[in-house]
Write a protein that holds these residues in place. Structure first.
Motif, PDB file in Angstrom:
ATOM      1  N   THR A 238      37.291   8.188  -1.255  1.00  0.00           N
ATOM      2  CA  THR A 238      38.531   8.368  -0.601  1.00  0.00           C
ATOM      3  C   THR A 238      39.047   9.715  -0.638  1.00  0.00           C
ATOM      4  N   ASN A 239      39.296  10.469   0.403  1.00  0.00           N
ATOM      5  CA  ASN A 239      40.090  11.821   0.448  1.00  0.00           C
ATOM      6  C   ASN A 239      41.510  11.672  -0.080  1.00  0.00           C
ATOM      7  N   TYR A 240      41.971  10.230   0.248  1.00  0.00           N
ATOM      8  CA  TYR A 240      43.618  10.280   0.221  1.00  0.00           C
ATOM      9  C   TYR A 240      43.891   8.919  -0.625  1.00  0.00           C
ATOM     10  N   ILE A 241      43.740   9.115  -1.782  1.00  0.00           N
ATOM     11  CA  ILE A 241      43.879   7.870  -2.451  1.00  0.00           C
ATOM     12  C   ILE A 241      45.403   7.544  -2.621  1.00  0.00           C
ATOM     13  N   HIS A 242      46.386   8.302  -2.281  1.00  0.00           N
ATOM     14  CA  HIS A 242      47.830   7.818  -2.360  1.00  0.00           C
ATOM     15  C   HIS A 242      48.011   7.129  -0.959  1.00  0.00           C
ATOM     16  N   GLN A 243      47.152   7.007  -0.086  1.00  0.00           N
ATOM     17  CA  GLN A 243      47.317   6.217   0.990  1.00  0.00           C
ATOM     18  C   GLN A 243      46.706   4.742   0.868  1.00  0.00           C
ATOM     19  N   LEU A 244      46.117   4.407  -0.200  1.00  0.00           N
ATOM     20  CA  LEU A 244      45.423   3.052  -0.279  1.00  0.00           C
ATOM     21  C   LEU A 244      46.462   2.344  -0.713  1.00  0.00           C
ATOM     22  N   ASP A 245      46.297   1.143  -0.376  1.00  0.00           N
ATOM     23  CA  ASP A 245      47.494  -0.205  -0.631  1.00  0.00           C
ATOM     24  C   ASP A 245      47.553  -0.156  -2.286  1.00  0.00           C
ATOM     25  N   ALA A 246      48.744  -0.134  -2.655  1.00  0.00           N
ATOM     26  CA  ALA A 246      49.059   0.011  -4.222  1.00  0.00           C
ATOM     27  C   ALA A 246      48.437  -1.089  -4.894  1.00  0.00           C
ATOM     28  N   ALA A 247      48.532  -2.629  -4.236  1.00  0.00           N
ATOM     29  CA  ALA A 247      47.755  -3.702  -4.700  1.00  0.00           C
ATOM     30  C   ALA A 247      46.352  -3.579  -5.269  1.00  0.00           C
ATOM     31  N   LEU A 346      44.968  21.723  -4.289  1.00  0.00           N
ATOM     32  CA  LEU A 346      44.523  21.423  -5.700  1.00  0.00           C
ATOM     33  C   LEU A 346      45.705  20.764  -6.544  1.00  0.00           C
ATOM     34  N   ALA A 347      46.965  21.296  -6.093  1.00  0.00           N
ATOM     35  CA  ALA A 347      48.216  20.860  -6.745  1.00  0.00           C
ATOM     36  C   ALA A 347      48.533  19.403  -6.326  1.00  0.00           C
ATOM     37  N   GLU A 348      48.083  18.946  -5.019  1.00  0.00           N
ATOM     38  CA  GLU A 348      48.107  17.529  -4.656  1.00  0.00           C
ATOM     39  C   GLU A 348      47.129  16.692  -5.296  1.00  0.00           C
ATOM     40  N   PHE A 349      46.009  17.282  -5.364  1.00  0.00           N
ATOM     41  CA  PHE A 349      44.818  16.634  -6.166  1.00  0.00           C
ATOM     42  C   PHE A 349      45.203  16.401  -7.691  1.00  0.00           C
ATOM     43  N   HIS A 350      45.877  17.608  -8.444  1.00  0.00           N
ATOM     44  CA  HIS A 350      46.272  17.034  -9.711  1.00  0.00           C
ATOM     45  C   HIS A 350      47.482  16.169 -10.038  1.00  0.00           C
ATOM     46  N   GLU A 351      48.253  16.234  -8.890  1.00  0.00           N
ATOM     47  CA  GLU A 351      49.190  14.965  -9.019  1.00  0.00           C
ATOM     48  C   GLU A 351      48.614  13.428  -8.923  1.00  0.00           C
ATOM     49  N   ASP A 352      47.666  13.357  -7.770  1.00  0.00           N
ATOM     50  CA  ASP A 352      46.801  12.395  -7.781  1.00  0.00           C
ATOM     51  C   ASP A 352      46.184  11.931  -9.104  1.00  0.00           C
ATOM     52  N   CYS A 353      45.576  12.995  -9.451  1.00  0.00           N
ATOM     53  CA  CYS A 353      44.897  12.826 -10.940  1.00  0.00           C
ATOM     54  C   CYS A 353      45.730  12.031 -12.030  1.00  0.00           C
ATOM     55  N   GLU A 354      47.096  12.600 -12.130  1.00  0.00           N
ATOM     56  CA  GLU A 354      47.843  12.192 -13.171  1.00  0.00           C
ATOM     57  C   GLU A 354      48.174  10.880 -12.889  1.00  0.00           C
ATOM     58  N   ARG A 355      48.295  10.506 -11.599  1.00  0.00           N
ATOM     59  CA  ARG A 355      48.901   9.135 -11.263  1.00  0.00           C
ATOM     60  C   ARG A 355      47.789   7.954 -11.214  1.00  0.00           C
ATOM     61  N   TYR A 356      46.804   8.373 -10.726  1.00  0.00           N
ATOM     62  CA  TYR A 356      45.660   7.428 -10.676  1.00  0.00           C
ATOM     63  C   TYR A 356      44.280   7.273 -11.377  1.00  0.00           C
ATOM     64  N   THR A 357      44.161   8.450 -12.067  1.00  0.00           N
ATOM     65  CA  THR A 357      42.689   8.370 -12.730  1.00  0.00           C
ATOM     66  C   THR A 357      42.891   7.330 -13.987  1.00  0.00           C
ATOM     67  N   ARG A 358      41.627   6.446 -13.951  1.00  0.00           N
ATOM     68  CA  ARG A 358      41.724   5.510 -14.936  1.00  0.00           C
ATOM     69  C   ARG A 358      40.074   5.185 -15.022  1.00  0.00           C
ATOM     70  N   PHE A 359      39.578   5.226 -16.472  1.00  0.00           N
ATOM     71  CA  PHE A 359      38.050   4.876 -16.671  1.00  0.00           C
ATOM     72  C   PHE A 359      38.036   4.660 -18.087  1.00  0.00           C
TER      73      PHE A 359
END
Ligand SMILES: Nc1ncnc2c1ncn2[C@@H]1O[C@H](COP(=O)(O)OP(=O)(O)O)[C@@H](O)[C@H]1O
Ligand SMILES: [Mg+2]
Length: 359
Positions: A238-247, A346-359
């Protein structure tokens, strides 16, 4: 008048098989076996080119039950692979990605290594991930990564297209996903890819009722994919991870959520050289050109090469003599090109990284 009940039917199937073959099947499974025997009668008749009787088919089926069932599962698998448009990806794609790209290292350690070293992984209680999301700005190479993984594993690459999900009407989204996933679960060694994932699994609060049905269905399918017996990898991009259902993003659903961002110099150089190799090039100062495009994605670079190669082609066509691309051609083409990545993106991407990245 004879009344047929489910019970008397089962009795009949067991005793029929018993009368012919001398083998007793539990009434609960005999009906199904009888159906298989009837199908086998058809198969056998086709194979020998004449109509064989039910007795012959029954005896042959019981004698070869394991191999016949195995053969049928294989045929069924091939049919499903064809139906889903399965492809073998080129194992060489992996090599086009620079080792310096962070997702490459994550994929190598978290996904490939536990699959390749499965005994060692089991010894340490490591389960290879089965469900993955790649997120990042458009054109950064998410799809490319998924193909590369399928290629290097030598597994099937199956893309579930939005059109296959909307078959027979948009109100069939959930039902279509369920039907496709049921088929996928019977496969082995396959990478299942869903691109533009936000379109099917967008947030339920903002989505229409249609979208809700498919998000709910997806939530049901994830644990089933994880429990499937074959080796399967479900990858969504996805290009827009923040649009995904939180569940969907809660732990336990996706095993890895991996960012695919901009490239460093080495990464861009690798992509540049990959495209340059396919051109009629002369004197090109690769490092100088590459350092002029810090915000370029692989998609931008692909576009740059389209422009440069087309110009070279035209020049040779009109001049009639061999035309080799040089640094100057790149400098000229770069003048009116806008890269996809900007400070804002890039700023939006870095925010998404902080919030969603998991591995
Ligand atoms: N490492 C790479 N080397 C060569 N080409 C690449 C690389 N990564 C991406 N590309 C190419 O760049 C284009 C955009 O990549 P893609 O994977 O479609 O991006 P995304 O899925 O993130 O939008 C594609 O044509 C792809 O083949
Ligand atoms: Mg893509």
């Amino acid at each position: 008048m004879q009344v047929y009940t489910a019970e008397s039917n089962q009795e009949t199937a067991s005793s029929r098989i018993f009368d012919i073959s001398g083998h007793w099947f539990d009434p609960e499974i005999a009906d199904e076996v009888w159906q298989e025997i009837e199908e086998h009668k058809w198969f056998l008749s086709e194979r020998v080119g004449r109509d064989v009787g039910i007795k012959v088919a029954c005896i042959d089926f019981i004698e070869n039950i394991d191999s016949i069932r195995r053969e049928r599962t294989d045929t069924e698998r091939v049919r499903i692979l064809q139906e889903l448009g399965a492809k073998m990806a080129d194992p060489g794609i992996w090599g086009t990605i620079s080792d310096s790209q962070p997702p490459k290292q994550i994929v190598e350690k978290r996904i490939l290594l536990p699959l390749v070293e499965s005994e060692l992984a089991t010894k340490h209680g490591v389960t290879p991930p089965r469900t993955i999301i790649f997120f990042g700005p458009p054109g950064t190479g998410k799809t490319h990564f998924v193909r590369a993984i399928a290629g290097v594993l030598r597994w099937w690459f199956i893309e579930i297209s939005p059109s296959s999900l909307t078959e027979n009407g948009e109100d069939r989204l959930g039902a279509n996903l369920k039907r496709i996933m049921e088929k996928v679960r019977g496969l082995d060694e396959a990478v299942i890819f869903i691109d533009e994932f936000e379109e099917i699994a967008g947030s339920r609060e903002h989505a229409s009722r249609l979208d809700k049905s498919i998000t709910n269905e997806f939530l049901k399918q994830v644990p089933l994919i994880k429990r499937a017996t074959g080796k399967l990898l479900l990858v969504c991009a996805t290009n827009y991870i923040h649009q995904l259902d939180a569940a969907l993003l809660r732990p336990g659903r996706f095993d890895c959520i991996i960012p695919v961002g901009g490239l460093d110099h080495a990464g861009r150089r690798t992509v540049f050289e990959h495209y340059l190799a396919k051109t009629n090039f002369g004197d090109v100062d690769v490092d100088a050109v590459v350092s002029l495009m810090p915000m370029f994605t692989p998609a931008d670079m692909e576009f740059l090469f389209q422009k440069v190669t087309h110009t070279a082609f035209e020049k040779e066509y009109y001049q009639g003599s061999d035309y080799r691309i040089t640094t100057a051609d790149f400098l000229e083409a770069l003048q009116d090109m806008k890269p996809t990545l900007t400070e804002e993106v890039l700023a939006e991407f870095h925010e998404d990284c902080e919030r969603y990245t998991r591995f």
